[in-house]
Design a protein around this motif. Sequence first.
Motif, PDB file in Angstrom:
ATOM      1  N   GLN A 170       0.825  -1.219   0.000  1.00 44.93           N
ATOM      2  CA  GLN A 170       0.000   0.000   0.000  1.00 44.93           C
ATOM      3  C   GLN A 170       0.852   1.260   0.000  1.00 44.93           C
ATOM      4  OE1 GLN A 170      -2.767  -0.264   3.272  1.00 44.93           O
ATOM      5  NE2 GLN A 170      -3.850  -2.025   2.404  1.00 44.93           N
ATOM      6  N   LEU A 171       1.914   1.266   0.807  1.00 42.23           N
ATOM      7  CA  LEU A 171       2.800   2.431   0.854  1.00 42.23           C
ATOM      8  C   LEU A 171       3.477   2.653  -0.492  1.00 42.23           C
ATOM      9  CD1 LEU A 171       4.123   4.686   2.512  1.00 42.23           C
ATOM     10  CD2 LEU A 171       5.875   3.049   3.230  1.00 42.23           C
ATOM     11  N   THR A 172       3.909   1.561  -1.122  1.00 41.68           N
ATOM     12  CA  THR A 172       4.560   1.662  -2.430  1.00 41.68           C
ATOM     13  C   THR A 172       3.598   2.195  -3.482  1.00 41.68           C
ATOM     14  OG1 THR A 172       5.940  -0.254  -1.862  1.00 41.68           O
ATOM     15  CG2 THR A 172       5.871   0.395  -4.171  1.00 41.68           C
ATOM     16  N   GLU A 173       2.432   1.580  -3.567  1.00 37.36           N
ATOM     17  CA  GLU A 173       1.459   1.991  -4.579  1.00 37.36           C
ATOM     18  C   GLU A 173       0.936   3.399  -4.314  1.00 37.36           C
ATOM     19  OE1 GLU A 173      -1.473  -1.105  -4.521  1.00 37.36           O
ATOM     20  OE2 GLU A 173      -0.271  -2.464  -5.774  1.00 37.36           O
ATOM     21  N   GLY A 174       0.697   3.729  -3.035  1.00 40.45           N
ATOM     22  CA  GLY A 174       0.197   5.061  -2.697  1.00 40.45           C
ATOM     23  C   GLY A 174       1.203   6.159  -3.000  1.00 40.45           C
ATOM     24  N   THR A 175       2.460   5.934  -2.595  1.00 40.13           N
ATOM     25  CA  THR A 175       3.513   6.941  -2.805  1.00 40.13           C
ATOM     26  C   THR A 175       3.788   7.142  -4.288  1.00 40.13           C
ATOM     27  OG1 THR A 175       4.534   6.187  -0.741  1.00 40.13           O
ATOM     28  CG2 THR A 175       5.839   7.627  -2.134  1.00 40.13           C
ATOM     29  N   SER A 176       3.927   6.036  -5.038  1.00 47.26           N
ATOM     30  CA  SER A 176       4.237   6.151  -6.471  1.00 47.26           C
ATOM     31  C   SER A 176       3.056   6.729  -7.253  1.00 47.26           C
ATOM     32  CB  SER A 176       4.630   4.784  -7.040  1.00 47.26           C
ATOM     33  OG  SER A 176       3.591   3.833  -6.882  1.00 47.26           O
ATOM     34  N   SER A 177       1.815   6.399  -6.842  1.00 44.92           N
ATOM     35  CA  SER A 177       0.631   6.960  -7.508  1.00 44.92           C
ATOM     36  C   SER A 177       0.531   8.464  -7.283  1.00 44.92           C
ATOM     37  CB  SER A 177      -0.637   6.271  -7.007  1.00 44.92           C
ATOM     38  OG  SER A 177      -0.665   4.919  -7.384  1.00 44.92           O
ATOM     39  N   ASP A 178       0.894   8.917  -6.084  1.00 44.13           N
ATOM     40  CA  ASP A 178       0.881  10.355  -5.792  1.00 44.13           C
ATOM     41  C   ASP A 178       1.852  11.106  -6.701  1.00 44.13           C
ATOM     42  OD1 ASP A 178      -1.007  10.061  -3.846  1.00 44.13           O
ATOM     43  OD2 ASP A 178       0.400  10.108  -2.155  1.00 44.13           O
ATOM     44  N   ILE A 179       3.026  10.522  -6.907  1.00 38.89           N
ATOM     45  CA  ILE A 179       4.018  11.158  -7.792  1.00 38.89           C
ATOM     46  C   ILE A 179       3.512  11.169  -9.225  1.00 38.89           C
ATOM     47  CG2 ILE A 179       6.385  11.030  -8.671  1.00 38.89           C
ATOM     48  CD1 ILE A 179       6.136  11.811  -5.704  1.00 38.89           C
ATOM     49  N   LYS A 180       2.911  10.073  -9.651  1.00 40.54           N
ATOM     50  CA  LYS A 180       2.333   9.988 -11.010  1.00 40.54           C
ATOM     51  C   LYS A 180       1.281  11.086 -11.215  1.00 40.54           C
ATOM     52  CE  LYS A 180      -0.249   6.726 -13.957  1.00 40.54           C
ATOM     53  NZ  LYS A 180      -1.557   7.398 -14.006  1.00 40.54           N
ATOM     54  N   LYS A 181       0.387  11.251 -10.225  1.00 40.75           N
ATOM     55  CA  LYS A 181      -0.660  12.269 -10.329  1.00 40.75           C
ATOM     56  C   LYS A 181      -0.060  13.669 -10.352  1.00 40.75           C
ATOM     57  CE  LYS A 181      -4.242   9.529  -8.004  1.00 40.75           C
ATOM     58  NZ  LYS A 181      -4.992   9.337  -6.729  1.00 40.75           N
ATOM     59  N   SER A 182       0.991  13.880  -9.565  1.00 36.45           N
ATOM     60  CA  SER A 182       1.641  15.196  -9.532  1.00 36.45           C
ATOM     61  C   SER A 182       2.241  15.545 -10.883  1.00 36.45           C
ATOM     62  CB  SER A 182       2.737  15.215  -8.457  1.00 36.45           C
ATOM     63  OG  SER A 182       2.190  15.031  -7.169  1.00 36.45           O
ATOM     64  N   TYR A 183       2.898  14.576 -11.516  1.00 38.63           N
ATOM     65  CA  TYR A 183       3.438  14.807 -12.862  1.00 38.63           C
ATOM     66  C   TYR A 183       2.317  15.141 -13.842  1.00 38.63           C
ATOM     67  CZ  TYR A 183       8.318  13.361 -12.154  1.00 38.63           C
ATOM     68  OH  TYR A 183       9.633  13.306 -11.773  1.00 38.63           O
ATOM     69  N   GLU A 184       1.230  14.394 -13.774  1.00 37.14           N
ATOM     70  CA  GLU A 184       0.115  14.605 -14.700  1.00 37.14           C
ATOM     71  C   GLU A 184      -0.535  15.964 -14.490  1.00 37.14           C
ATOM     72  OE1 GLU A 184      -2.243  11.173 -13.886  1.00 37.14           O
ATOM     73  OE2 GLU A 184      -1.110   9.873 -15.258  1.00 37.14           O
ATOM     74  N   GLU A 185      -0.645  16.420 -13.229  1.00 40.70           N
ATOM     75  CA  GLU A 185      -1.221  17.737 -12.933  1.00 40.70           C
ATOM     76  C   GLU A 185      -0.367  18.855 -13.532  1.00 40.70           C
ATOM     77  OE1 GLU A 185      -1.560  17.862  -8.715  1.00 40.70           O
ATOM     78  OE2 GLU A 185      -3.284  16.499  -8.642  1.00 40.70           O
ATOM     79  N   ILE A 186       0.969  18.730 -13.383  1.00 40.39           N
ATOM     80  CA  ILE A 186       1.864  19.760 -13.926  1.00 40.39           C
ATOM     81  C   ILE A 186       1.833  19.737 -15.458  1.00 40.39           C
ATOM     82  CG2 ILE A 186       4.211  20.669 -13.966  1.00 40.39           C
ATOM     83  CD1 ILE A 186       4.682  19.327 -11.266  1.00 40.39           C
ATOM     84  N   LEU A 187       1.777  18.535 -16.036  1.00 47.69           N
ATOM     85  CA  LEU A 187       1.688  18.427 -17.496  1.00 47.69           C
ATOM     86  C   LEU A 187       0.394  19.060 -18.014  1.00 47.69           C
ATOM     87  CD1 LEU A 187       3.048  14.810 -18.099  1.00 47.69           C
ATOM     88  CD2 LEU A 187       3.967  16.895 -19.113  1.00 47.69           C
ATOM     89  N   GLU A 188      -0.703  18.864 -17.281  1.00 46.21           N
ATOM     90  CA  GLU A 188      -1.980  19.472 -17.675  1.00 46.21           C
ATOM     91  C   GLU A 188      -1.901  20.992 -17.587  1.00 46.21           C
ATOM     92  OE1 GLU A 188      -6.768  19.194 -16.590  1.00 46.21           O
ATOM     93  OE2 GLU A 188      -5.293  18.090 -15.397  1.00 46.21           O
ATOM     94  N   LEU A 189      -1.263  21.488 -16.531  1.00 51.33           N
ATOM     95  CA  LEU A 189      -1.074  22.930 -16.369  1.00 51.33           C
ATOM     96  C   LEU A 189      -0.245  23.487 -17.522  1.00 51.33           C
ATOM     97  CD1 LEU A 189      -1.437  25.476 -14.651  1.00 51.33           C
ATOM     98  CD2 LEU A 189       0.585  24.808 -13.357  1.00 51.33           C
ATOM     99  N   HIS A 190       0.781  22.748 -17.927  1.00 51.50           N
ATOM    100  CA  HIS A 190       1.606  23.165 -19.069  1.00 51.50           C
ATOM    101  C   HIS A 190       0.767  23.248 -20.335  1.00 51.50           C
ATOM    102  CE1 HIS A 190       5.920  23.599 -18.207  1.00 51.50           C
ATOM    103  NE2 HIS A 190       5.645  22.905 -17.121  1.00 51.50           N
ATOM    104  N   SER A 191      -0.140  22.296 -20.517  1.00 49.95           N
ATOM    105  CA  SER A 191      -1.001  22.303 -21.704  1.00 49.95           C
ATOM    106  C   SER A 191      -1.855  23.560 -21.743  1.00 49.95           C
ATOM    107  CB  SER A 191      -1.908  21.064 -21.717  1.00 49.95           C
ATOM    108  OG  SER A 191      -1.139  19.894 -21.766  1.00 49.95           O
ATOM    109  N   HIS A 192      -2.391  23.966 -20.574  1.00 58.25           N
ATOM    110  CA  HIS A 192      -3.191  25.194 -20.500  1.00 58.25           C
ATOM    111  C   HIS A 192      -2.338  26.421 -20.798  1.00 58.25           C
ATOM    112  CE1 HIS A 192      -6.759  23.183 -19.211  1.00 58.25           C
ATOM    113  NE2 HIS A 192      -6.252  22.777 -18.050  1.00 58.25           N
ATOM    114  N   ILE A 193      -1.101  26.418 -20.272  1.00 57.75           N
ATOM    115  CA  ILE A 193      -0.195  27.546 -20.507  1.00 57.75           C
ATOM    116  C   ILE A 193       0.114  27.677 -21.991  1.00 57.75           C
ATOM    117  CG2 ILE A 193       2.140  28.425 -20.119  1.00 57.75           C
ATOM    118  CD1 ILE A 193       2.019  27.155 -17.330  1.00 57.75           C
TER     119      ILE A 193
END
Length: 461
Positions: free
Chosen positions: A381-404
């Motif tokens: 759970q710790l592995t999947e939770g921590t790595s999923s959080d990083i994945k979501k963070s990358y995707e959020e920044i990439l989405e923000l870049h798309s808007h920019i």
Amino acid sequence: MNQVSKRHKSKIPKNPNFNVHSITFLDCVELEDYKKLENRLIKITSKYKGREFSIDPNIDISKAFKKFDSDYNTISFGHLYHNDTKGNEELDLIDGISYGYVKGAKSHLVMTYTITPSDKFHSLFRQSINEEITSESEINFKSIKQIIKTKQLISSIGNKYKNSEYWIEALFNEISFQFKTEVISNLNLGVFNLNNEILFPRITSFEYEPNEFKSYQNEIFDKLNISRPNLYSGSNVILSLTNVDYSRKTSFGLEIFIPNNTDVEKEPFNHISFLSKNYMQAIASYWILINLSCLRKQDIVELRKRTFKYFRKNKISLFLRKVISLKNNLTLNWISFENIRKDFTADTFKYILNKFEVPDSHNSPWDKEVKPYEFKESLVQLTEGTSSDIKKSYEEILELHSHIVEDNSLRASMRLQKILLIIALIGIILTLYGANSEWCNSWIEYFLNKLNIRIPRVKSH
């Protein structure tokens, strides 16, 4: 250095039947670099004597690496070579090094470097767990500007307290630093090896005598900075699982406590050497991914700062050089992390946790009403939770870049249209004026008069 009295009498004997059996340092290497890794490992291991069944690194390591050409989409484990470094002056904390790997499904290897500590290390470790709380004077100096202003050199004098926890952590960091700088400094591969600001994540196997250990185990856990909710027990084997935060420390460890009451000849599959190796191989892929995810948090914080800094400037760029460079860097990091995440969260690794018989162990939460967690479930759970959080963070920044980029492109397009319209109008005016049109000249003269602008005329010859 002034000694400070103990708060309570220690129950730990001066020579306890408790010590470090082995320390495994972990690193992550891309599989496409395995040829470089093979050649450099052969050079490194050739500097020291072979140990046990390790005969020639050219033969042993090459044999292990050959199968990687056809071993795509499969998970495997392997031993590469074992060096005997006993008596080496530069490696006074290390008696032996065992090189191994855990191969992910497609694109990455977890390199495992298992260290056999020397007698000097064991002696220092015993001293550390018996160390009293001590203090030493600490002088804080002023900045040059303050020195000139106040004509004083020292800003304050205080005491810095050091306890067993400090000395134990310093000892583990020292052996990690010794291995990193003296043994594999020329490897030039691996996420943690190439980062000079941090040390390797580690899995430490401790051996203890069960009857004696019960009398002082809580004190040992305190000195190792392991809180009760992070300890998992249920059999004679005790495991720890702590949170990782590279903004606080340079290295983090997972601990395994194994009883040393078995005879290797009578019970070879229950002996500490066999068990510690199996547990390490089963846990390594999860522990490296947890550490890599937490390490990436620092990168994401920096990428977010750069993204919002660019966004706040609100500048229009016709060529988008900065934002494209930033997005390319972000995309490459995201792809790299996604490959690692997919490699080491495969269901096969969950099966391996049970195959290698990592024991069912539960923790003891501070709140008695909270249901205890099982170690293997917590690890997954710790592995999947921590790595999923990083994945979501990358995707959020990439989405923000798309808007920019979209917003910048729209605004840049409007500005470009205005520039083109002005250029077109200037071109029409120059064309008409160049044709010496009386009508054009009269209109231009009319507008110049209205604006009270006079252009001196040059007499033609």
